[in-house]
Design an enzyme around this catalytic site. Structure first.
Site, PDB file in Angstrom:
ATOM      1  N   SER A  14      27.642  27.741  -6.924  1.00 20.37           N
ATOM      2  CA  SER A  14      28.028  28.584  -8.047  1.00 20.37           C
ATOM      3  C   SER A  14      27.419  29.978  -7.939  1.00 20.37           C
ATOM      4  O   SER A  14      27.840  30.899  -8.634  1.00 20.37           O
ATOM      5  CB  SER A  14      27.601  27.913  -9.349  1.00 20.37           C
ATOM      6  OG  SER A  14      26.415  27.189  -9.150  1.00 20.37           O
ATOM      7  N   TYR A  15      26.429  30.147  -7.075  1.00 19.37           N
ATOM      8  CA  TYR A  15      25.752  31.441  -6.998  1.00 19.37           C
ATOM      9  C   TYR A  15      26.097  32.240  -5.749  1.00 19.37           C
ATOM     10  O   TYR A  15      25.562  33.302  -5.532  1.00 19.37           O
ATOM     11  CB  TYR A  15      24.239  31.247  -7.109  1.00 19.37           C
ATOM     12  CG  TYR A  15      23.898  30.682  -8.456  1.00 19.37           C
ATOM     13  CD1 TYR A  15      23.867  31.504  -9.576  1.00 19.37           C
ATOM     14  CD2 TYR A  15      23.693  29.320  -8.623  1.00 19.37           C
ATOM     15  CE1 TYR A  15      23.618  30.999 -10.829  1.00 19.37           C
ATOM     16  CE2 TYR A  15      23.436  28.791  -9.874  1.00 19.37           C
ATOM     17  CZ  TYR A  15      23.401  29.631 -10.975  1.00 19.37           C
ATOM     18  OH  TYR A  15      23.164  29.114 -12.212  1.00 19.37           O
ATOM     19  N   ASP A 126      17.436  19.518  -9.363  1.00 20.07           N
ATOM     20  CA  ASP A 126      18.819  19.322  -8.909  1.00 20.07           C
ATOM     21  C   ASP A 126      18.868  18.535  -7.601  1.00 20.07           C
ATOM     22  O   ASP A 126      19.525  18.932  -6.638  1.00 20.07           O
ATOM     23  CB  ASP A 126      19.529  20.677  -8.781  1.00 20.07           C
ATOM     24  CG  ASP A 126      21.051  20.521  -8.811  1.00 20.07           C
ATOM     25  OD1 ASP A 126      21.534  19.440  -9.213  1.00 20.07           O
ATOM     26  OD2 ASP A 126      21.752  21.474  -8.444  1.00 20.07           O
TER      27      ASP A 126
HETATM   28  P1  ADP Z   1      23.972  26.854  -4.206  1.00 18.19           P
HETATM   29  O1  ADP Z   1      22.688  27.112  -4.924  1.00 18.19           O
HETATM   30  O2  ADP Z   1      24.892  28.031  -4.265  1.00 18.19           O
HETATM   31  O3  ADP Z   1      24.601  25.543  -4.564  1.00 18.19           O
HETATM   32  P2  ADP Z   1      22.733  25.686  -1.859  1.00 18.19           P
HETATM   33  O4  ADP Z   1      21.422  26.262  -1.484  1.00 18.19           O
HETATM   34  O5  ADP Z   1      22.731  24.395  -2.605  1.00 18.19           O
HETATM   35  O6  ADP Z   1      23.597  26.771  -2.640  1.00 18.19           O
HETATM   36  O7  ADP Z   1      23.625  25.495  -0.579  1.00 18.19           O
HETATM   37  C1  ADP Z   1      24.963  25.072  -0.657  1.00 18.19           C
HETATM   38  C2  ADP Z   1      25.310  24.237   0.571  1.00 18.19           C
HETATM   39  O8  ADP Z   1      25.120  25.001   1.764  1.00 18.19           O
HETATM   40  C3  ADP Z   1      24.434  22.999   0.740  1.00 18.19           C
HETATM   41  O9  ADP Z   1      24.932  21.908   0.028  1.00 18.19           O
HETATM   42  C4  ADP Z   1      24.531  22.765   2.250  1.00 18.19           C
HETATM   43  O10 ADP Z   1      25.735  22.095   2.563  1.00 18.19           O
HETATM   44  C5  ADP Z   1      24.633  24.189   2.810  1.00 18.19           C
HETATM   45  N1  ADP Z   1      23.298  24.666   3.217  1.00 18.19           N
HETATM   46  C6  ADP Z   1      22.349  25.189   2.428  1.00 18.19           C
HETATM   47  N2  ADP Z   1      21.254  25.524   3.120  1.00 18.19           N
HETATM   48  C7  ADP Z   1      21.516  25.212   4.410  1.00 18.19           C
HETATM   49  C8  ADP Z   1      20.763  25.286   5.623  1.00 18.19           C
HETATM   50  N3  ADP Z   1      19.535  25.791   5.652  1.00 18.19           N
HETATM   51  N4  ADP Z   1      21.337  24.838   6.759  1.00 18.19           N
HETATM   52  C9  ADP Z   1      22.586  24.330   6.732  1.00 18.19           C
HETATM   53  N5  ADP Z   1      23.339  24.215   5.627  1.00 18.19           N
HETATM   54  C10 ADP Z   1      22.830  24.650   4.464  1.00 18.19           C
END
Ligand code: ADP
Length: 358
Positions: A14-15, A126
């Site tokens: 979402s961000y 979360d």
């Molecule tokens: P948001 O806060 O926008 O939901 P996230 O940090 O949860 O973003 O990341 C969204 C998705 O991106 C995660 O569910 C994962 O699939 C992928 N992701 C996030 N960080 C990494 C990383 N360091 N390496 C690989 N994939 C990542």
């Protein structure tokens, strides 16, 4: 951003979006989280700043390492080590579950990371399969600290936030305004059951349905939550007479070994005060019965050593290993003081296992 070549999009939240990128000076693959424009949306800015602040502070081998954070054309960018999969991907590939061994290895690492966060007074808020990154070798890294919260020393009112419903603890569903680290433990319990069976444990369609599904298995909410429910006209009518028909975990998972059910039970206490804390769970017989932690910690360290020898992560190695070891050594010291948790009682000619845990 000029240093990074964009390869593909790996996640969308979402961000903003998370992209797989190449760091051109080293040729290393990284994940870059690009936030939506911050000038227009104050909440985006808040989330980005919170995540940066927390990730600078938190260093552990089971937490994703942030390499750098910067602002470029009104957007925040967070650069992370790249991990090639998530627990969500693993669950999608295994509709019947991951099996007990793999589930134990995954949940042990999640608990280690969460224990470290909780000791640093940080609640993730979360925990869900998408936020558990898992490398092809099985190394777990928790990500997404956009919702995480620092606990204050005084009892401060908590905001009503929206975490993913299926992993939401009863205290959040009944609208308790003071909550803390036990919300992560609940989510970990739900996650563990899902790894074991391949199915989400409480896949509620609405918040009320979520609470119904929980009560059906675990019975009545604790008395404090019942009081809160009785004050809420919407929830009060919906819950009348529903709570005495619970199934309980023993019946639901009758085919699991006893320590495994007991472990889950300690995560899923309706009353957050009765839920085990992460450190207690790490010492549960589910892990310790066959010296699993001793063996597995060696394997983990070997994987981490290799990972942190890469050019971009090298400079973090010392700090990550030191702070992980610090958290572990406190644990090991405490562990020596804990008596064995199991005893065998002979009753009616049958061998009955009895657990001496809280
Ligand atoms: P948001 O806060 O926008 O939901 P996230 O940090 O949860 O973003 O990341 C969204 C998705 O991106 C995660 O569910 C994962 O699939 C992928 N992701 C996030 N960080 C990494 C990383 N360091 N390496 C690989 N994939 C990542």
């Amino acid at each position: 951003m000029e240093k990074y070549e964009q390869l593909s999009v790996v996640g969308e939240g979402s961000y903003g979006i998370v992209m797989k990128c190449r760091h051109l000076p080293t040729n290393q693959i990284v994940a870059v989280k690009k936030f939506l424009e911050t000038e227009e949306d104050a909440s985006n800015r808040k989330v980005a700043i919170r995540e940066i602040r927390l990730l600078k502070r938190l260093k552990h081998e089971n937490l994703v390492t942030m390499i750098e954070a910067f602002r470029h054309r009104k957007r925040f960018y967070l650069v992370f080590e790249f991990v090639d999969g998530t627990l969500m991907d693993e669950l999608e590939r295994a509709p019947l579950g991951l099996g007990e061994q793999k589930s134990r290895e995954r949940i042990f690492q999640v608990l280690r990371a969460i224990s470290y966060c909780h000791k640093n007074r940080i609640v993730h808020r979360d925990i869900k399969p998408e936020n558990i990154l898992v490398s092809s070798k099985g190394l777990v890294k928790i990500c997404d600290f956009g919702f995480a919260r620092i606990l204050s020393v005084s009892r401060e009112l908590c905001t009503q936030y929206v975490a993913t419903r299926w992993y939401r603890a009863p205290e959040l569903l009944v609208g308790e305004r003071y909550y803390g680290t036990p919300v992560d433990i609940w989510a970990i319990g739900c996650l563990f059951a899902e790894m074991m069976t391949g199915e989400p444990l409480f896949p509620g369609k609405t918040d009320i349905d979520q609470l119904h599904l929980i009560v059906k298995v675990l019975g009545k909410p604790c008395s404090r939550h019942q009081k809160l429910l009785s004050k809420n006209s919407q929830l009060r009518t919906k819950f009348k007479g529903k709570s005495d028909t619970s199934i309980d975990l023993n019946r639901l998972f009758y085919y699991w070994p006893l320590p495994t059910i007991n472990f889950l039970d300690k995560c899923l206490k309706m009353d957050p005060h009765k839920r085990f804390i992460a450190d207690e769970l790490l010492k549960h017989v589910f892990f310790t019965a066959d010296q699993f932690p001793t063996r597995f910690l060696i394997t983990l360290r070997e994987m981490v050593e290799i990972e942190f020898n890469s050019p971009l992560l090298k400079s973090f190695k010392h700090e990550v290993l030191r702070s992980t070891d610090k958290a572990d050594s406190v644990e090991q010291r405490k562990m020596q003081q804990i008596p064995s948790l199991w005893s065998i009682t002979l009753k009616d000619n049958s061998l009955k296992r009895k657990l001496f845990v809280k």
